[in-house]
Design an enzyme around this catalytic site. Structure first.
Site, mmCIF file in Angstrom:
data_model
loop_
_atom_site.group_PDB
_atom_site.id
_atom_site.type_symbol
_atom_site.label_atom_id
_atom_site.label_comp_id
_atom_site.label_asym_id
_atom_site.label_seq_id
_atom_site.Cartn_x
_atom_site.Cartn_y
_atom_site.Cartn_z
ATOM 1 N N GLN A 140 0.767 -0.991 -0.207
ATOM 2 C CA GLN A 140 -0.183 0.011 0.179
ATOM 3 C C GLN A 140 0.955 0.749 -0.078
ATOM 4 O OE1 GLN A 140 -3.747 -0.294 0.199
ATOM 5 N NE2 GLN A 140 -3.773 2.374 -0.055
ATOM 6 N N PHE A 141 1.386 1.362 -1.014
ATOM 7 C CA PHE A 141 2.161 2.864 -1.300
ATOM 8 C C PHE A 141 1.539 4.265 -1.076
ATOM 9 C CE2 PHE A 141 0.335 3.054 -5.165
ATOM 10 C CZ PHE A 141 0.372 4.715 -5.573
ATOM 11 N N THR A 142 0.528 4.327 -0.947
ATOM 12 C CA THR A 142 -0.470 5.967 -0.210
ATOM 13 C C THR A 142 -0.346 5.959 1.314
ATOM 14 O OG1 THR A 142 -2.539 4.082 -0.095
ATOM 15 C CG2 THR A 142 -1.809 5.353 -2.343
#
Length: 145
Positions: free
Chosen positions: A78-80
Protein backbone atom coordinates in the site's frame (compact mmCIF):
# COMPACT_ATOMS: atom_id res chain seq x y z
CA UNK A 1 8.27 0.99 7.06
CA UNK A 2 4.68 1.77 7.76
CA UNK A 3 1.76 -0.57 8.30
CA UNK A 4 -1.91 -0.33 9.08
CA UNK A 5 -3.31 -3.41 10.81
CA UNK A 6 -7.00 -4.15 10.85
CA UNK A 7 -8.29 -6.94 13.04
CA UNK A 8 -10.61 -8.94 10.81
CA UNK A 9 -13.08 -11.80 10.93
CA UNK A 10 -12.18 -12.39 7.28
CA UNK A 11 -10.43 -10.62 4.42
CA UNK A 12 -9.67 -11.28 0.77
CA UNK A 13 -7.97 -9.84 -2.30
CA UNK A 14 -9.39 -10.07 -5.81
CA UNK A 15 -7.47 -9.19 -8.98
CA UNK A 16 -9.14 -9.14 -12.41
CA UNK A 17 -12.22 -10.87 -11.00
CA UNK A 18 -10.24 -13.73 -9.45
CA UNK A 19 -9.83 -14.13 -5.71
CA UNK A 20 -6.08 -14.56 -5.19
CA UNK A 21 -5.89 -14.59 -1.40
CA UNK A 22 -8.21 -14.97 1.57
CA UNK A 23 -7.97 -15.42 5.32
CA UNK A 24 -10.35 -16.07 8.18
CA UNK A 25 -9.83 -14.48 11.59
CA UNK A 26 -6.62 -12.50 11.90
CA UNK A 27 -5.25 -9.25 10.51
CA UNK A 28 -5.30 -7.43 7.21
CA UNK A 29 -1.94 -5.68 7.02
CA UNK A 30 -1.41 -2.79 4.62
CA UNK A 31 2.36 -2.34 4.23
CA UNK A 32 4.34 0.57 2.81
CA UNK A 33 8.09 0.56 2.30
CA UNK A 34 9.61 4.00 2.70
CA UNK A 35 12.83 5.44 1.28
CA UNK A 36 15.71 4.25 3.41
CA UNK A 37 13.98 1.07 4.58
CA UNK A 38 15.86 -2.22 4.42
CA UNK A 39 15.52 -5.88 5.34
CA UNK A 40 16.21 -5.16 9.00
CA UNK A 41 13.21 -2.80 9.07
CA UNK A 42 11.02 -5.40 7.34
CA UNK A 43 11.99 -8.12 9.80
CA UNK A 44 11.44 -5.80 12.76
CA UNK A 45 8.01 -4.79 11.46
CA UNK A 46 7.02 -8.44 11.01
CA UNK A 47 8.11 -9.19 14.56
CA UNK A 48 6.07 -6.31 15.96
CA UNK A 49 3.03 -7.39 13.95
CA UNK A 50 3.28 -11.01 15.15
CA UNK A 51 3.57 -9.92 18.80
CA UNK A 52 1.14 -6.97 18.82
CA UNK A 53 -1.60 -7.66 21.35
CA UNK A 54 -4.68 -6.65 19.39
CA UNK A 55 -6.90 -9.70 19.97
CA UNK A 56 -9.24 -10.32 22.86
CA UNK A 57 -8.40 -12.68 25.70
CA UNK A 58 -11.04 -14.57 27.71
CA UNK A 59 -11.75 -11.40 29.71
CA UNK A 60 -12.38 -9.38 26.54
CA UNK A 61 -9.16 -7.35 26.83
CA UNK A 62 -6.72 -6.87 23.95
CA UNK A 63 -4.06 -9.15 25.41
CA UNK A 64 -3.40 -11.70 22.64
CA UNK A 65 -1.31 -11.50 19.48
CA UNK A 66 -1.49 -13.21 16.10
CA UNK A 67 1.15 -15.60 17.42
CA UNK A 68 -1.02 -16.35 20.49
CA UNK A 69 -4.30 -16.82 18.64
CA UNK A 70 -3.17 -18.71 15.56
CA UNK A 71 -4.78 -15.97 13.48
CA UNK A 72 -3.77 -15.40 9.87
CA UNK A 73 -2.20 -12.39 8.16
CA UNK A 74 -3.14 -10.97 4.77
CA UNK A 75 -0.30 -8.68 3.64
CA UNK A 76 -1.17 -6.08 1.00
CA UNK A 77 1.32 -3.55 -0.39
CA UNK A 78 0.00 0.00 0.00
CA UNK A 79 2.34 2.74 -1.23
CA UNK A 80 -0.31 5.38 -0.51
CA UNK A 81 0.58 5.11 3.20
CA UNK A 82 3.57 7.27 2.21
CA UNK A 83 1.25 10.11 1.16
CA UNK A 84 2.45 13.62 1.95
CA UNK A 85 -0.60 15.85 2.30
CA UNK A 86 1.13 18.85 3.89
CA UNK A 87 0.62 21.11 0.89
CA UNK A 88 -2.18 21.40 -1.60
CA UNK A 89 -4.91 18.92 -2.34
CA UNK A 90 -2.96 16.29 -4.24
CA UNK A 91 -0.90 13.86 -2.14
CA UNK A 92 2.74 13.30 -3.00
CA UNK A 93 4.40 9.90 -2.73
CA UNK A 94 8.09 10.76 -3.00
CA UNK A 95 8.74 9.28 0.46
CA UNK A 96 7.78 5.79 -0.76
CA UNK A 97 10.54 3.34 -1.67
CA UNK A 98 11.21 2.63 -5.33
CA UNK A 99 8.93 -0.14 -6.68
CA UNK A 100 11.58 -2.89 -6.93
CA UNK A 101 12.75 -2.32 -3.37
CA UNK A 102 9.19 -1.92 -2.09
CA UNK A 103 8.16 -5.23 -3.66
CA UNK A 104 11.12 -7.02 -2.06
CA UNK A 105 10.46 -5.50 1.37
CA UNK A 106 6.72 -6.24 1.31
CA UNK A 107 7.50 -9.83 0.31
CA UNK A 108 10.04 -9.98 3.12
CA UNK A 109 7.45 -8.86 5.69
CA UNK A 110 5.11 -11.63 4.51
CA UNK A 111 7.92 -14.23 4.52
CA UNK A 112 9.05 -13.16 8.00
CA UNK A 113 5.51 -13.49 9.35
CA UNK A 114 5.25 -16.98 7.85
CA UNK A 115 8.64 -17.88 9.37
CA UNK A 116 7.26 -16.81 12.75
CA UNK A 117 4.46 -19.37 12.33
CA UNK A 118 1.74 -16.96 11.23
CA UNK A 119 -0.41 -18.38 8.39
CA UNK A 120 0.20 -15.73 5.73
CA UNK A 121 -1.40 -14.76 2.42
CA UNK A 122 -0.59 -11.73 0.31
CA UNK A 123 -1.95 -9.48 -2.37
CA UNK A 124 -0.28 -8.88 -5.73
CA UNK A 125 2.24 -6.03 -5.73
CA UNK A 126 1.36 -3.27 -8.18
CA UNK A 127 -1.97 -4.81 -9.19
CA UNK A 128 -5.34 -3.08 -9.13
CA UNK A 129 -6.65 -5.03 -6.14
CA UNK A 130 -10.09 -5.22 -4.64
CA UNK A 131 -9.62 -5.76 -0.92
CA UNK A 132 -12.62 -6.95 1.07
CA UNK A 133 -12.70 -7.24 4.84
CA UNK A 134 -14.93 -7.59 7.81
CA UNK A 135 -13.28 -5.41 10.45
CA UNK A 136 -13.57 -6.99 13.89
CA UNK A 137 -14.15 -4.44 16.63
CA UNK A 138 -13.38 -2.35 14.67
CA UNK A 139 -9.71 -2.38 15.59
CA UNK A 140 -7.29 -0.50 13.33
CA UNK A 141 -3.70 0.21 14.41
CA UNK A 142 -0.91 2.20 12.72
CA UNK A 143 2.68 0.94 13.09
CA UNK A 144 5.89 2.58 11.99
CA UNK A 145 9.37 1.09 12.22
Amino acid sequence: MRAVLQRVSEASVTVDGTRIAAIGPGALILVCAMRGDDGVAADALAGRIARLRMFRDDAGRMNRSLADTGGAALVVSQFTLAADTARGNRPGFSAAAAPDLARALCDRVAAALAALGIPTAKGRFGADMRVALVNDGPVTIWLES
